[in-house]
Design an enzyme around this catalytic site. Structure first.
Site, PDB file in Angstrom:
ATOM      1  CB  VAL A   1      -8.965   0.859  -4.550  1.00 40.30           C
ATOM      2  CG1 VAL A   1     -10.007   0.924  -5.642  1.00 40.30           C
ATOM      3  CG2 VAL A   1      -7.789   1.778  -4.898  1.00 40.30           C
ATOM      4  CD  GLU A   2      -3.972  -1.116  -2.558  1.00 44.78           C
ATOM      5  OE1 GLU A   2      -3.229  -0.538  -1.746  1.00 44.78           O
ATOM      6  OE2 GLU A   2      -3.564  -1.624  -3.617  1.00 44.78           O
ATOM      7  N   GLY A   3      -8.898   0.260   0.983  1.00 47.81           N
ATOM      8  CA  GLY A   3      -9.323   0.916   2.214  1.00 47.81           C
ATOM      9  C   GLY A   3      -9.820   2.312   1.921  1.00 47.81           C
TER      10      GLY A   3
ATOM     11  CG  LEU B   1      -3.349   2.890  -4.553  1.00 46.04           C
ATOM     12  CD1 LEU B   1      -4.393   2.595  -3.483  1.00 46.04           C
ATOM     13  CD2 LEU B   1      -4.040   3.345  -5.837  1.00 46.04           C
TER      14      LEU B   1
ATOM     15  NE  ARG C   1      -2.722   0.285   3.461  1.00 44.10           N
ATOM     16  CZ  ARG C   1      -3.552  -0.085   4.442  1.00 44.10           C
ATOM     17  NH1 ARG C   1      -4.844  -0.148   4.214  1.00 44.10           N
ATOM     18  NH2 ARG C   1      -3.093  -0.423   5.629  1.00 44.10           N
TER      19      ARG C   1
END
Length: 825
Positions: free
Chosen positions: A502-504, A384, A380
């Site tokens: 996305v990803e939380g 991103l 992460r």
């Protein structure tokens, strides 16, 4: 005199607490002081009350240093109370907390960051092989990409681009060389994704997904040797296109509560009966799913028949399933806003998979959540954040250029103060984003896997992207809101919600994860206290609790003293690890770290286990933690670059903005403190002389705007790493016009001075002719002005299309809503 001696005693204790002198050392120092004052005559009177007070304090500190005594009197009595009020942790919460490592966030939570540790980290750098890849295949790929054609004509990534990605190893960035991969560092991966994202987001996402959280990452850490040998070479070559399915309709951010499940059973595989699972799933939002050949799947494993033992619910499990397995459904697409990367649902009903399809084999059944959290802790922080930073860098590059070449009221719009404010925000926030990205990447390459910092990076850099692109849209005005090949901002603007979500999702990342997990994981004593009170029976948990409790008390007292003294002295009570223009900011960050640690402790102590439900307070504390990390990253970056003087406006604006944000966040916590009286006391300790920080000054913003409006080393450093087109395309025309306008600036000024009229695209032909005829400029200068204005005209042009642009389009018959009598008659 009594007041004086009491003040001396208090000062001695404050110095001891400020410097975190160990308890036994503090007691020894006070005993020695008592003996000296008792047995030796000094030049000033020392009343017996003073000596007795010192002695009593020394004895008290000594008593606190004797563990059996303090356990008997205090900690054993509190042990049961703490066990009741400590927040409960589910298995998935505990696995999330234990994922990854703790790094600089722990220094922030300590209230006394060890700057030498940070400054000793290596400066960011790419290997020769990584730089060659960026200058070669990545540069070549960027030249092949046409954002408008991909997003609005093809509506997918063209097959020749897929072939180029496979041929040049773009899907193998994280795969070791022994399996045919490129084995790039975290910095190398980020650089590739950032450069691609600066050209076309669809391509960047297509590359970054196989190289982040997915089958390759999980295989590297948990796969069996047979799985690695089979799949990694095929993934590296692009023969297999992977996707990973986690999200379902019932479980988005709350992914641990997924309803997809696999039942342990016997089944037929390759003509024989084997032990496996019959899996049913319904997933959505899965990137690359429509074109994937290999599905990574997370589901809950259950063993109702006890084939593996007595445990029925085995937990979240990860498997690799070939997409051509009977019963696997895929191929339909979702259409993300602003981008056309492949994304869609995948489903399966009672699909039988053998045990050796589980990642890591049968022994890893039920460990899927831990595997995912460990991988996310690192991944992460790479992809991103690279996309977010690319957005900021392109906003700075293109908006600064556009604001210089676009004129209104006879001058470049970048010289208007309203536009200067936007340019200052774009430049400084981009500087901050890049510093944060680079520091995290260096940590990853040093072996850290900072779970909390990766959440900070994902949240802050995607939000920073949103802020910079919004400002860029405002500066461009009408140019930015008309779709077409000439618009280089619209797709980036439309796609912003993707990385935010996305990803939380960012709302939950801020309000629940960053401080919620950080407070437990990065706090020097809280997790130790929690583990102690949850320990088994016997003396060890109580001993561990006693040590953690009294260390925690000393830590809190120290931070209270440090916050107060630095508040009273304007941070001059602390030292900076460097000299130079950034030294004062090191001291200010020291002050705010102590204040943050004190306020965080007070909130946790007051609310106990109820804290996890106070998301507004958690979000404000998360903001403070985020900006303390960002400030640390910027200071490190400035020192790594050897303190370039022309970067000072960027550093100053961004640091002053971060310090102001920390102050306002803590002030918000204190205004809403659960116990108002305690909140008032804390406000006096933290801000004894009022609010010390203000938003960045206008004159600093003006200097940043001037950096973006001209060619200079600071602008080059700020925008380093993105693709700069020299072709006749949307962004390439901006760069060309910017160069030509700067080259013709002297000639334009001469015309303005001589003819008392400003040059612009509508009048330049006649004005330049008059200027040459009157001897104001030379023919060579006239040519430069003409070329510049022609280039400007191309940039500010917007697209228009014939109504019949889409051939074969048939307007559908109008169908009124059922039951609407006004339309149906």
């Amino acid at each position: 005199m009594i007041i004086l001696y009491l003040a001396i005693i208090v000062l001695i204790l404050m110095v001891i607490a400020y410097n975190r002198v160990p308890l036994y050392v503090a007691a020894a120092l006070l005993f020695i002081s008592t003996v000296v004052l008792t047995w030796y005559r000094l030049d000033f009177p020392t009343p017996s009350a003073f000596r007795w007070t010192l002695g009593i304090v020394a004895v008290t500190l000594t008593g606190f240093g004797i563990q059996p005594l303090r356990r008997l009197l205090i900690s054993d009595r509190l042990f049961g109370l703490f066990r009741k009020v400590m927040p409960g942790l589910s298995a998935t919460e505990r696995e999330a907390l234990e994922a990854g490592t703790v790094w600089w966030e722990a220094e922030i939570f300590s209230g006394r960051p060890r700057w030498r540790r940070l400054l000793s980290m290596p400066a960011p750098t790419l290997s020769e092989r990584e730089q060659e890849f960026l200058d070669g295949p990545v540069e070549e790929l960027c030249r092949l990409l046409d954002d408008w054609d991909i997003c609005d004509s093809y509506r997918k990534l063209p097959e020749p681009i897929w072939d180029f990605l496979r041929k040049n190893g773009f899907f193998s960035l994280i795969i070791p060389a022994e399996f045919g991969g490129l084995a790039f560092s975290a910095q190398g991966q980020s650089a590739v994704v950032m450069k691609l994202a600066s050209r076309n987001l669809t391509t960047a996402v297509t590359v970054m997904v196989p190289n982040s959280l997915g089958p390759a990452e999980l295989l590297l850490h948990y796969g069996t040797e047979e799985q690695k040998a089979h799949y990694l070479p095929r993934l590296a070559s692009g023969e297999e296109i992977p996707c990973f399915a986690l999200t379902s309709a019932a479980a988005g951010s709350d992914a641990a509560n997924m309803t997809d499940e696999g039942i342990v059973c016997m089944g037929e595989h390759e003509g024989r009966e084997v032990l496996g699972l019959r899996v049913t799933w319904d997933k959505r939002y899965i990137t690359l799913a429509p074109v994937a050949t290999l599905l990574g799947l997370a589901f809950k494993a259950r063993d109702p028949d006890g084939l593996l033992g007595d445990q029925k619910d085995l937990g979240i499990t990860c498997a690799l399933i070939p997409m051509d397995t009977p019963g696997v459904e895929h191929g339909h697409r979702h259409m993300p806003v602003g981008a056309v990367f492949m994304n869609g649902p995948t489903r399966g009903t009672d699909v039988f998979i053998p045990m050796d399809w589980l990642i890591g084999g049968q022994k890893f059944i039920g460990q899927g959540w831990k595997m995912l959290m460990q991988s996310l802790a690192a991944g992460r922080a790479i992809s991103l954040p690279a996309v977010g930073t690319a957005g900021g860098k392109m906003a700075a590059l293109l908006t600064g250029a556009y604001a210089r070449i676009r004129k209104q009221f006879g001058q470049p719009i970048g010289y208007f103060e309203g536009v200067e404010e936007a340019l200052a925000r774009i430049g400084a926030r981009t500087y901050r984003m890049d510093a944060a990205r680079l520091l995290a990447l260096v940590a990853l390459d040093q072996g850290e896997r900072p779970g909390v910092l990766s959440a900070i990076l994902k949240y802050q850099l995607t939000e920073g992207n949103r802020q910079t692109i919004n400002d860029a849209m405002d500066v461009h005005g009408g140019k930015a809101i008309i779709q077409g090949p000439n618009n280089y901002l619209s797709h980036a603007y439309q796609a912003i919600p993707i990385s935010i979500t996305v990803e939380g999702a960012n709302i939950l990342t801020r309000s629940m994860i960053i401080f919620g997990q950080g407070a437990i994981r990065a706090h020097p004593w809280l997790l130790k206290e929690m583990n102690a009170v949850r320990g088994t029976s016997g003396p060890k948990p109580r001993r561990d609790f006693d040590k953690a409790l009294f260390s925690h008390v000393g830590y809190t007292i120290s931070n209270a003293v440090r916050a107060l003294l630095m508040g009273l002295t304007g941070s001059w009570a602390t030292s900076a690890p460097v000299r130079g223009p950034a030294a004062r900011y090191f001291r200010q960050v020291n002050r705010m770290c102590s204040a943050f640690a004190l306020v965080s402790d007070a909130v946790l102590l007051t609310l106990g286990g109820k804290f996890k439900f106070r998301e507004s307070l958690s979000g404000r504390l998360a903001d403070a933690l985020i900006h303390l990390y960002l400030a640390s990253a910027m200071l490190k970056r400035f020192e790594d670059l050897r303190r370039p003087a022309d970067d000072l406006p960027l550093l100053t604006w961004a640091l002053e903005d971060s310090l102001f944000t920390v102050q306002q966040s803590l002030q918000g916590v204190l205004r809403n403190f659960p116990v108002p009286l305690l909140g008032g006391v804390l406000r006096w300790l933290v801000f004894p002389l009022g609010m010390p920080y203000r938003p960045p000054r206008d004159r600093i913003g003006k200097r940043i705007a001037r950096l973006l409006l001209s060619e200079n080393a600071a602008r080059d450093r700020l925008t380093e790493g993105v693709f700069i087109s020299d072709a006749d395309d949307a962004s390439g025309r901006v760069h060309t016009a910017f160069q030509r306008v700067l080259d013709s600036a002297d000639a334009e000024q001469a015309i303005r001075n001589g003819l008392k009229e400003a040059v612009h695209i509508a009048n330049h032909r006649q004005l330049v002719k008059r200027a040459v005829e009157s001897g104001v400029i030379t023919e060579e200068q006239a040519t430069r002005v003409r070329l510049a204005q022609e280039a400007v005209a191309k940039v500010i042009a917007v697209d228009d299309f014939p109504r019949s642009r889409i051939e074969g389009f048939e307007e559908p018959a109008f169908r009124p809503r059922v039951g609407d009598e006004r339309l149906t008659g």
